[in-house]
Design a protein around this motif. Structure first.
Motif, mmCIF file in Angstrom:
data_model
loop_
_atom_site.group_PDB
_atom_site.id
_atom_site.type_symbol
_atom_site.label_atom_id
_atom_site.label_comp_id
_atom_site.label_asym_id
_atom_site.label_seq_id
_atom_site.Cartn_x
_atom_site.Cartn_y
_atom_site.Cartn_z
ATOM 1 N N ALA A 10 0.923 -1.215 -0.035
ATOM 2 C CA ALA A 10 0.054 -0.016 0.003
ATOM 3 C C ALA A 10 0.969 1.429 -0.109
ATOM 4 N N GLY A 11 2.298 1.061 0.220
ATOM 5 C CA GLY A 11 2.986 2.332 0.396
ATOM 6 C C GLY A 11 3.266 2.985 1.777
ATOM 7 N N LEU A 12 3.114 1.876 2.619
ATOM 8 C CA LEU A 12 3.268 2.317 4.225
ATOM 9 C C LEU A 12 4.638 1.714 4.610
ATOM 10 N N PRO A 13 5.050 2.220 5.601
ATOM 11 C CA PRO A 13 6.339 1.856 6.263
ATOM 12 C C PRO A 13 6.197 0.609 7.005
ATOM 13 N N GLU A 14 6.984 -0.284 7.024
ATOM 14 C CA GLU A 14 6.876 -1.527 7.730
ATOM 15 C C GLU A 14 6.657 -1.270 9.342
ATOM 16 N N GLY A 15 5.334 -2.300 9.798
ATOM 17 C CA GLY A 15 4.957 -2.043 11.004
ATOM 18 C C GLY A 15 3.887 -0.959 11.153
ATOM 19 N N CYS A 16 3.625 -0.669 10.179
ATOM 20 C CA CYS A 16 2.211 0.403 10.456
ATOM 21 C C CYS A 16 0.933 -0.492 10.126
ATOM 22 N N GLU A 17 0.474 -1.159 11.384
ATOM 23 C CA GLU A 17 -0.592 -2.079 11.338
ATOM 24 C C GLU A 17 -1.655 -1.602 11.966
ATOM 25 N N ASN A 18 -1.547 -0.438 12.553
ATOM 26 C CA ASN A 18 -2.651 0.016 13.193
ATOM 27 C C ASN A 18 -2.844 1.621 13.309
ATOM 28 N N THR A 19 -3.790 2.104 13.920
ATOM 29 C CA THR A 19 -3.963 3.517 13.800
ATOM 30 C C THR A 19 -3.011 4.430 14.673
ATOM 31 N N GLU A 20 -2.625 3.833 15.590
ATOM 32 C CA GLU A 20 -1.487 4.464 16.382
ATOM 33 C C GLU A 20 -0.218 4.589 15.818
ATOM 34 N N SER A 21 0.102 3.469 15.116
ATOM 35 C CA SER A 21 1.398 3.654 14.149
ATOM 36 C C SER A 21 1.626 4.338 12.970
ATOM 37 N N ILE A 22 0.322 4.937 12.526
ATOM 38 C CA ILE A 22 0.492 5.930 11.416
ATOM 39 C C ILE A 22 1.435 7.116 11.643
ATOM 40 N N PRO A 23 2.575 7.351 10.858
ATOM 41 C CA PRO A 23 3.596 8.478 11.237
ATOM 42 C C PRO A 23 3.069 9.725 10.829
ATOM 43 N N SER A 24 2.191 9.954 9.927
ATOM 44 C CA SER A 24 1.782 11.207 9.412
ATOM 45 C C SER A 24 0.467 11.215 9.061
ATOM 46 N N PRO A 25 -0.377 12.071 9.355
ATOM 47 C CA PRO A 25 -1.870 12.262 8.661
ATOM 48 C C PRO A 25 -2.075 12.153 7.414
ATOM 49 N N ASP A 26 -0.891 12.673 6.662
ATOM 50 C CA ASP A 26 -0.690 12.475 4.985
ATOM 51 C C ASP A 26 -1.208 10.965 4.759
ATOM 52 N N LEU A 27 -0.844 9.900 5.717
ATOM 53 C CA LEU A 27 -0.855 8.646 5.170
ATOM 54 C C LEU A 27 -2.006 7.717 5.668
ATOM 55 N N ILE A 28 -3.122 8.897 6.197
ATOM 56 C CA ILE A 28 -4.265 7.973 6.723
ATOM 57 C C ILE A 28 -5.151 7.476 5.216
ATOM 58 N N LEU A 29 -5.147 7.987 4.327
ATOM 59 C CA LEU A 29 -5.777 7.443 3.127
ATOM 60 C C LEU A 29 -4.944 5.992 2.689
ATOM 61 N N THR A 30 -3.766 6.413 2.628
ATOM 62 C CA THR A 30 -2.828 4.953 2.257
ATOM 63 C C THR A 30 -3.083 3.841 3.113
ATOM 64 N N PHE A 31 -3.285 4.165 4.608
ATOM 65 C CA PHE A 31 -3.788 3.145 5.828
ATOM 66 C C PHE A 31 -4.992 2.642 5.109
ATOM 67 N N PHE A 32 -6.153 3.457 4.954
ATOM 68 C CA PHE A 32 -7.311 2.706 4.353
ATOM 69 C C PHE A 32 -7.303 1.996 2.798
ATOM 70 N N LYS A 33 -6.215 2.113 2.216
ATOM 71 C CA LYS A 33 -5.989 1.552 0.973
ATOM 72 C C LYS A 33 -5.506 0.207 1.496
ATOM 73 N N ALA A 34 -4.553 0.107 2.294
ATOM 74 C CA ALA A 34 -4.028 -1.228 2.980
ATOM 75 C C ALA A 34 -5.258 -1.970 3.379
ATOM 76 N N ILE A 35 -6.057 -1.399 4.148
ATOM 77 C CA ILE A 35 -7.365 -1.867 4.759
ATOM 78 C C ILE A 35 -8.258 -2.677 3.696
ATOM 79 N N ARG A 36 -8.136 -2.041 2.658
ATOM 80 C CA ARG A 36 -8.975 -2.520 1.557
ATOM 81 C C ARG A 36 -8.191 -3.907 0.964
ATOM 82 N N MET A 37 -7.030 -4.029 1.080
ATOM 83 C CA MET A 37 -6.297 -5.263 0.605
ATOM 84 C C MET A 37 -6.379 -6.353 1.448
ATOM 85 N N LEU A 38 -7.159 -6.157 2.639
ATOM 86 C CA LEU A 38 -7.201 -7.396 3.557
ATOM 87 C C LEU A 38 -8.604 -8.061 3.113
ATOM 88 N N GLN A 39 -9.117 -7.726 1.921
ATOM 89 C CA GLN A 39 -10.454 -8.417 1.807
ATOM 90 C C GLN A 39 -10.147 -9.914 1.160
#
Length: 486
Positions: A73-102
């Motif tokens: 998804a383009g996230l740093p390794e270990g970014c597996e929950n909302t607490e570990s999102i390093p920047s607000p700019d990556l919130i949408l990227t985090f949700f992109k990763a969430i979709r990949m769990l389907q």
């Protein structure tokens, strides 16, 4: 049913503390009724789930892991929950990763063949999986906030005000609840100002559609707490849609007494030391301050909180989600010597055993961001609140606590903020709010109402209580469907 004659329910929590903890509590509650419970998560979230479940029943609840697609998804390794999102700019990227769990979730469902899936509302695609079992939606908030946000979405009253600060009534919502446009989420304000449809708005629409396609909704609340809004939700907002709603909370009360201090992550303080200090204080004399796992205040705002706590004259426990190493840049000079060293207060740097603290008789007020878990834990403990909402649905929860339940005083936040940067609340405002809750003329009536609600919460989860009966009926529904499928 499976080979052992057990109903098998799979739980899929969103990777944030506000979903991981209550859904782990929920799995524990189902397991206590003889249901085979399985929780699906990614590897780095397993400790939080194990900590919440507790060692006593850990072997009875299965935990399955799926790889979190950080790199994909383009996230740093270990970014597996909302607490570990390093920047607000990556919130949408985090949700992109969430979709990949389907795909991996669907594979697990086909492999393990549970009779039901209960998934967080933030996985809207879970209602579209290619497997013929009931899919239930879990909302991480109460039904009042669901009703308020839906009425805003349907009737858009914020479009009829002349300024961001003009109050308006939420149409058709019982209780004459007033808001301003400043208190609404930013994606609503962007749309109002003529902006294009945002990714967040599209995501909310998907969540709404998934809820409509689901078998029903499970809520971490109890009927007596939100009765007016539970009835409104089912009779008005769900009219003719055939969905079922089950109120099975407060889920935190399913944990036994000796497990209070171990829910969620490992506490950064010794449980015994906290209890010893609380035992040394008088009933209702301690202020507990905690803003959840995500809100990140500026250093100057933290300095104002420190000054407000000191000037209030109250004993306090303050949970700070920052490194203790950086305290010299913002903590007022001499603060620790004047307060913590002299036994007036404790600063917890990191995760705190919140339920354990709130349940202690010495705690008389909770300064909270109004996340639903924290709000419900305070209600369950009978502790009045000073409300300091930040984002998400927290401003709706504030209205519920202060205007409707009347067990809290607002500190005076006037603006919804995805990132807390401005110094919006002064030390004097915090001091005044604390005085009103602890010593003001309405303090005793607020404490009495809070204690009444706490008793109602405990009654709800006991045998024949409303939440206990809702859980019984839900399990019976699922068992009858499972028998038909077999």
């Amino acid at each position: 049913m499976d080979g052992k004659g057990k109903l098998h329910v799979m739980f899929f929590p969103f990777p944030g503390q506000g979903h991981l903890i209550p859904m782990s509590d929920m799995a524990r509650a189902f397991s206590g009724r003889g249901v085979r419970a399985t929780i699906v998560t990614s590897p780095l979230n397993v400790p939080t789930i194990r900590g919440t479940i507790g060692k006593g029943v850990e072997s009875e609840i299965e935990i399955l892991t799926v790889k979190f697609p950080c790199a994909e998804a383009g996230l740093p390794e270990g970014c597996e929950n909302t607490e570990s999102i390093p920047s607000p700019d990556l919130i949408l990227t985090f949700f992109k990763a969430i979709r990949m769990l389907q795909a991996p979730l669907e594979e697990l469902l086909l492999q393990h063949r549970p009779h039901c899936l209960i998934a967080s509302a933030l996985f809207p695609w879970a209602s579209k999986l290619n497997i013929n079992i009931p899919r239930l939606v879990f909302h991480g908030t109460g039904v009042f906030a669901l009703c308020a946000s839906e009425c805003i979405r349907l009737y858009q009253p914020h479009k009829n005000v002349s300024s961001d600060t003009d109050p308006f009534l939420i149409p058709h919502l019982p209780g004459d609840v007033q808001m301003t446009k400043m208190l609404l989420p930013d994606y609503i304000k962007t749309e109002t100002d003529g902006g294009t449809e945002t990714d967040f708005k599209r995501a909310l629409q998907e969540i709404k559609e998934a809820e409509l396609a689901s078998y029903g909704v499970v809520l971490n609340s109890f009927y007596e707490l939100e009765q007016v809004y539970a009835d409104y939700y089912e009779k008005q907002l769900l009219q003719g849609q055939g969905r079922r709603t089950w109120y099975i909370g407060p889920l935190s009360l399913c944990n036994v007494n000796d497990h209070k201090g171990k829910r969620g992550k490992q506490a950064s303080v010794d449980e015994g030391d906290i209890l010893k200090w609380l035992d040394s204080n008088k009933p209702n004399s301690v202020v507990y301050v905690c803003f959840g796992s995500i809100a990140n205040f500026s250093e100057s705002q933290l300095r104002e909180i420190a000054r407000g706590l000191e000037d209030s004259g109250q004993q306090f426990i303050w949970v700070v989600r920052r490194s203790e190493k950086d305290k010299g840049t913002w903590l007022p000079e001499g603060f620790e010597r004047r307060t913590t060293t002299e036994g007036r207060g404790i600063i917890i740097w990191g995760w705190a055993p919140q339920v354990l603290i709130l349940d202690h008789q010495a705690v008389g007020v909770f300064v909270t961001h109004c996340g639903w878990n924290s709000t419900l834990e305070a209600v369950s403990a009978g502790v009045p609140m000073v409300t300091w909402p930040v984002s998400a649905e927290q401003f709706y929860n504030e209205k519920f606590v202060t205007d409707l339940l009347q067990i809290g005083i607002p500190v005076g936040v006037q603006k919804w903020a995805r990132i807390v940067g401005d110094d919006t609340i002064t030390s004097n405002a915090l001091q005044k709010a604390l005085h009103r809750v602890v010593l003001g003329e309405e303090a005793e009536s607020m404490r009495n109402r809070a204690h009444e609600l706490a008793q109602m919460a405990r009654t709800a989860v006991q045998y024949n209580g409303s939440s206990s009966c809702h859980l019984t009926h839900l399990i019976q529904h699922l068992r009858s469907i499972a028998c038909l499928q077999n």
